[in-house]
Design an enzyme around this catalytic site. Sequence first.
Site, PDB file in Angstrom:
ATOM      1  N   TYR A 209      -1.604  -0.439  10.980  1.00 53.33           N
ATOM      2  CA  TYR A 209      -1.867  -1.124   9.792  1.00 53.33           C
ATOM      3  C   TYR A 209      -0.584  -0.913   8.639  1.00 53.33           C
ATOM      4  O   TYR A 209      -0.109  -1.735   8.314  1.00 53.33           O
ATOM      5  CB  TYR A 209      -3.157  -0.976   9.279  1.00 53.33           C
ATOM      6  CG  TYR A 209      -3.210  -0.867   7.565  1.00 53.33           C
ATOM      7  CD1 TYR A 209      -3.114  -2.342   6.996  1.00 53.33           C
ATOM      8  CD2 TYR A 209      -3.223   0.042   6.416  1.00 53.33           C
ATOM      9  CE1 TYR A 209      -3.172  -2.648   5.671  1.00 53.33           C
ATOM     10  CE2 TYR A 209      -3.395  -0.336   5.238  1.00 53.33           C
ATOM     11  CZ  TYR A 209      -3.347  -1.648   4.618  1.00 53.33           C
ATOM     12  OH  TYR A 209      -3.250  -2.091   3.437  1.00 53.33           O
TER      13      TYR A 209
ATOM     14  N   LYS B   6       2.224  -3.341   7.271  1.00 55.01           N
ATOM     15  CA  LYS B   6       2.561  -3.340   5.936  1.00 55.01           C
ATOM     16  C   LYS B   6       4.112  -2.949   5.288  1.00 55.01           C
ATOM     17  O   LYS B   6       4.845  -3.564   4.750  1.00 55.01           O
ATOM     18  CB  LYS B   6       1.546  -2.564   5.056  1.00 55.01           C
ATOM     19  CG  LYS B   6       0.318  -3.362   5.051  1.00 55.01           C
ATOM     20  CD  LYS B   6      -0.169  -4.529   4.607  1.00 55.01           C
ATOM     21  CE  LYS B   6       0.006  -4.694   2.978  1.00 55.01           C
ATOM     22  NZ  LYS B   6      -0.279  -6.134   2.528  1.00 55.01           N
TER      23      LYS B   6
ATOM     24  N   THR C 218       0.871  -1.327   0.010  1.00 51.71           N
ATOM     25  CA  THR C 218       0.138  -0.152  -0.074  1.00 51.71           C
ATOM     26  C   THR C 218       0.896   1.309  -0.033  1.00 51.71           C
ATOM     27  O   THR C 218       2.109   1.182   0.277  1.00 51.71           O
ATOM     28  CB  THR C 218      -1.101  -0.222   1.254  1.00 51.71           C
ATOM     29  OG1 THR C 218      -1.402   1.373   1.433  1.00 51.71           O
ATOM     30  CG2 THR C 218      -0.036  -0.333   2.467  1.00 51.71           C
ATOM     31  N   ASP C 219       0.360   2.469  -0.397  1.00 53.66           N
ATOM     32  CA  ASP C 219       0.993   3.697  -0.304  1.00 53.66           C
ATOM     33  C   ASP C 219       1.101   4.241   1.022  1.00 53.66           C
ATOM     34  O   ASP C 219       1.720   5.203   1.453  1.00 53.66           O
ATOM     35  CB  ASP C 219       0.245   4.582  -1.384  1.00 53.66           C
ATOM     36  CG  ASP C 219      -1.329   5.108  -0.917  1.00 53.66           C
ATOM     37  OD1 ASP C 219      -1.802   4.219   0.065  1.00 53.66           O
ATOM     38  OD2 ASP C 219      -1.744   6.006  -1.619  1.00 53.66           O
ATOM     39  N   GLU C 220       0.076   3.419   1.984  1.00 50.04           N
ATOM     40  CA  GLU C 220       0.038   4.201   3.378  1.00 50.04           C
ATOM     41  C   GLU C 220       1.643   3.856   4.198  1.00 50.04           C
ATOM     42  O   GLU C 220       1.786   4.420   5.156  1.00 50.04           O
ATOM     43  CB  GLU C 220      -0.765   3.346   4.093  1.00 50.04           C
ATOM     44  CG  GLU C 220      -2.139   3.570   3.457  1.00 50.04           C
ATOM     45  CD  GLU C 220      -3.355   3.287   4.191  1.00 50.04           C
ATOM     46  OE1 GLU C 220      -3.615   3.459   5.348  1.00 50.04           O
ATOM     47  OE2 GLU C 220      -4.536   3.175   3.554  1.00 50.04           O
TER      48      GLU C 220
HETATM   49  P1  NAD Z   1      -9.498  -7.516   2.368  1.00 54.37           P
HETATM   50  O1  NAD Z   1      -9.274  -7.311   4.005  1.00 54.37           O
HETATM   51  O2  NAD Z   1     -10.519  -7.318   1.597  1.00 54.37           O
HETATM   52  O3  NAD Z   1      -8.903  -8.965   2.215  1.00 54.37           O
HETATM   53  C1  NAD Z   1      -8.182  -9.479   2.792  1.00 54.37           C
HETATM   54  C2  NAD Z   1      -8.238 -11.158   2.476  1.00 54.37           C
HETATM   55  O4  NAD Z   1      -6.980 -11.911   3.293  1.00 54.37           O
HETATM   56  C3  NAD Z   1      -9.561 -11.705   3.199  1.00 54.37           C
HETATM   57  O5  NAD Z   1     -10.215 -12.430   2.213  1.00 54.37           O
HETATM   58  C4  NAD Z   1      -9.276 -12.568   4.407  1.00 54.37           C
HETATM   59  O6  NAD Z   1      -9.821 -13.675   4.791  1.00 54.37           O
HETATM   60  C5  NAD Z   1      -7.641 -12.858   4.093  1.00 54.37           C
HETATM   61  N1  NAD Z   1      -6.800 -13.233   5.093  1.00 54.37           N
HETATM   62  C6  NAD Z   1      -6.640 -12.308   6.092  1.00 54.37           C
HETATM   63  N2  NAD Z   1      -5.696 -12.890   6.904  1.00 54.37           N
HETATM   64  C7  NAD Z   1      -5.276 -14.040   6.549  1.00 54.37           C
HETATM   65  C8  NAD Z   1      -4.584 -15.070   6.970  1.00 54.37           C
HETATM   66  N3  NAD Z   1      -3.750 -15.021   8.082  1.00 54.37           N
HETATM   67  N4  NAD Z   1      -4.422 -16.218   6.095  1.00 54.37           N
HETATM   68  C9  NAD Z   1      -4.815 -16.142   4.779  1.00 54.37           C
HETATM   69  N5  NAD Z   1      -5.766 -15.263   4.550  1.00 54.37           N
HETATM   70  C10 NAD Z   1      -5.898 -14.329   5.123  1.00 54.37           C
HETATM   71  O7  NAD Z   1      -8.264  -6.679   1.717  1.00 54.37           O
HETATM   72  P2  NAD Z   1      -8.123  -5.860   0.579  1.00 54.37           P
HETATM   73  O8  NAD Z   1      -8.630  -4.719   0.234  1.00 54.37           O
HETATM   74  O9  NAD Z   1      -8.375  -6.942  -0.679  1.00 54.37           O
HETATM   75  O10 NAD Z   1      -6.477  -6.090   0.186  1.00 54.37           O
HETATM   76  C11 NAD Z   1      -5.614  -6.775  -0.320  1.00 54.37           C
HETATM   77  C12 NAD Z   1      -4.187  -6.442  -0.288  1.00 54.37           C
HETATM   78  O11 NAD Z   1      -4.039  -5.246  -0.792  1.00 54.37           O
HETATM   79  C13 NAD Z   1      -3.795  -6.217   1.278  1.00 54.37           C
HETATM   80  O12 NAD Z   1      -2.358  -6.682   1.229  1.00 54.37           O
HETATM   81  C14 NAD Z   1      -3.680  -4.652   1.508  1.00 54.37           C
HETATM   82  O13 NAD Z   1      -2.795  -4.126   2.119  1.00 54.37           O
HETATM   83  C15 NAD Z   1      -3.298  -4.273   0.041  1.00 54.37           C
HETATM   84  N6  NAD Z   1      -3.927  -2.937  -0.483  1.00 54.37           N
HETATM   85  C16 NAD Z   1      -5.419  -2.562  -0.186  1.00 54.37           C
HETATM   86  C17 NAD Z   1      -5.733  -1.366  -0.889  1.00 54.37           C
HETATM   87  C18 NAD Z   1      -7.048  -1.097  -0.769  1.00 54.37           C
HETATM   88  O14 NAD Z   1      -7.589   0.021  -0.807  1.00 54.37           O
HETATM   89  N7  NAD Z   1      -8.079  -1.933  -0.280  1.00 54.37           N
HETATM   90  C19 NAD Z   1      -4.809  -0.758  -1.326  1.00 54.37           C
HETATM   91  C20 NAD Z   1      -3.630  -0.818  -1.456  1.00 54.37           C
HETATM   92  C21 NAD Z   1      -2.948  -2.144  -1.029  1.00 54.37           C
HETATM   93  P1  TYD Z   2     -10.531   4.166   4.378  1.00 48.17           P
HETATM   94  O1  TYD Z   2     -11.505   3.489   3.257  1.00 48.17           O
HETATM   95  O2  TYD Z   2     -10.618   3.368   5.614  1.00 48.17           O
HETATM   96  O3  TYD Z   2      -9.385   3.853   3.861  1.00 48.17           O
HETATM   97  P2  TYD Z   2      -7.691   4.294   4.221  1.00 48.17           P
HETATM   98  O4  TYD Z   2      -7.892   4.754   5.820  1.00 48.17           O
HETATM   99  O5  TYD Z   2      -7.173   3.033   4.112  1.00 48.17           O
HETATM  100  O6  TYD Z   2      -7.476   5.535   3.328  1.00 48.17           O
HETATM  101  O7  TYD Z   2     -10.883   5.597   4.688  1.00 48.17           O
HETATM  102  C1  TYD Z   2     -10.514   6.510   3.609  1.00 48.17           C
HETATM  103  C2  TYD Z   2     -10.728   7.671   4.162  1.00 48.17           C
HETATM  104  O8  TYD Z   2     -12.287   8.183   4.439  1.00 48.17           O
HETATM  105  C3  TYD Z   2      -9.666   8.167   5.411  1.00 48.17           C
HETATM  106  O9  TYD Z   2      -9.235   9.459   5.141  1.00 48.17           O
HETATM  107  C4  TYD Z   2     -10.915   7.888   6.322  1.00 48.17           C
HETATM  108  C5  TYD Z   2     -12.226   8.461   5.828  1.00 48.17           C
HETATM  109  N1  TYD Z   2     -13.239   7.585   6.553  1.00 48.17           N
HETATM  110  C6  TYD Z   2     -14.524   8.624   7.045  1.00 48.17           C
HETATM  111  O10 TYD Z   2     -14.237   9.846   6.660  1.00 48.17           O
HETATM  112  N2  TYD Z   2     -15.277   8.093   7.601  1.00 48.17           N
HETATM  113  C7  TYD Z   2     -15.477   6.589   7.720  1.00 48.17           C
HETATM  114  O11 TYD Z   2     -16.553   5.927   8.162  1.00 48.17           O
HETATM  115  C8  TYD Z   2     -14.352   5.570   7.016  1.00 48.17           C
HETATM  116  C9  TYD Z   2     -14.524   4.404   7.013  1.00 48.17           C
HETATM  117  C10 TYD Z   2     -13.429   6.557   6.335  1.00 48.17           C
END
Ligand code: NAD
Ligand code: TYD
Length: 356
Positions: free
Chosen positions: A162, A166, A136-138
């Site tokens: 988080y 990561k 992630t970019d975070e």
């Molecule tokens: P998500 O929370 O929707 O899904 C995570 C999945 O991992 C779930 O299906 C969960 O059951 C599985 N999981 C959790 N712990 C596990 C374990 N110990 N063993 C096996 N499986 C396990 O997450 P997402 O949003 O799909 O993100 C996927 C990846 O992409 C993550 O690594 C996250 O850090 C990265 N990512 C997400 C975003 C975003 O905006 N959602 C952006 C950049 C990077």
């Molecule tokens: P989120 O979707 O949780 O992603 P991330 O924290 O990984 O960027 O949140 C996106 C942005 O929205 C973040 O600045 C927090 C804000 N946010 C709210 O303002 N209200 C909410 O209920 C949630 C879940 C997030």
Amino acid sequence: MTLLVTGGAGFIGSNFVLDWLAAPETRGEPVVDLDALTYAGNLANLASLQGDARHVFVQGEIGDRALVDRLLATHRPRAIVHFAAESHVDRSIHGPGAFIETNVEGTFTLLEAARAYWAKLEGDAKSAFRFLHVSTDEVYGSLAPGAPAFTEDHPYEPNSPYAASKAASDHLVRAWHHTYGLPVVTTNCSNNYGPYQFPEKLIPLMIVNALAGKPLPVYGDGMQVRDWLYVGDHCAAIRTVLARGRLGETYNIGGWNEKPNREIVQTLCALLDELRPDPAGPYARLVRSVADRPGHDRRYAIDARKIERELGWRPAETFASGIRKTVRWYLDHTDWTAQVQSGAYRDWVATNYAAR
Ligand code: NAD
Ligand code: TYD
């Protein structure tokens, strides 16, 4: 030829698996999908693959070394694409332990299993093997207004549990390459949105709350900025990096689409007003300012020039096209949202929002 995907029942992982099996360039290469099915994992995301022999689902933990060893020995994958993680910042604030367990210790176990497997490969199988780590970019921390977007060289300054977990996993992946030669590549992507995103994250939470006539909780002043990328574009970027990414490199992935949260919420309200008008009045009437997230990062922005220059990837969706598709998807899949809003989901909503 087979891929081992971890976390393939989550939001991005399930989109990746569905896109992978449909994309012409992957020629239907099979996927072994290892997912623990935590609250965020949902087999309904993969329902369209039922009976499809190209998708083998295994419920289990990435931290279960014996299981991972067995899967590697049985299926002989040519690559591991590692999505599995705890992924929600607010949950990491309430309970960081699971983030250390899965994101740090789980990734460590997976790397060790991959290293042992790769060490025994020979010839082309050995040189073709890849461990693609999805991050992630975070990890880069928060940007001041007007500061240049994150490049791959930006220092790591994670601020939430988080992001720290990561960042730790990224460092492990890097070290396994430098020390052991494991053929890794890492991607750092901005905020994704699209189908199958669990309604704890901003965009799906606002859609499901609006449709239920519930408040739309905007943290703090709502002027925090994120870069938003449609999930299908992220999946295409990962396929590109897997095919052509240089070993040991990291690639930033983003949508060239920075927006403050308030604008995102207003856009969602306007789209819902158009597509599913509420007789009670415009959805924006439900917007509420609530207490801010502790340590809330002010701004993320991704400089995605490296992946474009080296690998030719750019997002295909604009925010306008991607967000419209996404809202339509949630309107057409109210059965999916009803199913994931289980008792555990309601407990989470109470934990995170009751005291704000
Ligand atoms: P998500 O929370 O929707 O899904 C995570 C999945 O991992 C779930 O299906 C969960 O059951 C599985 N999981 C959790 N712990 C596990 C374990 N110990 N063993 C096996 N499986 C396990 O997450 P997402 O949003 O799909 O993100 C996927 C990846 O992409 C993550 O690594 C996250 O850090 C990265 N990512 C997400 C975003 C975003 O905006 N959602 C952006 C950049 C990077
Ligand atoms: P989120 O979707 O949780 O992603 P991330 O924290 O990984 O960027 O949140 C996106 C942005 O929205 C973040 O600045 C927090 C804000 N946010 C709210 O303002 N209200 C909410 O209920 C949630 C879940 C997030």
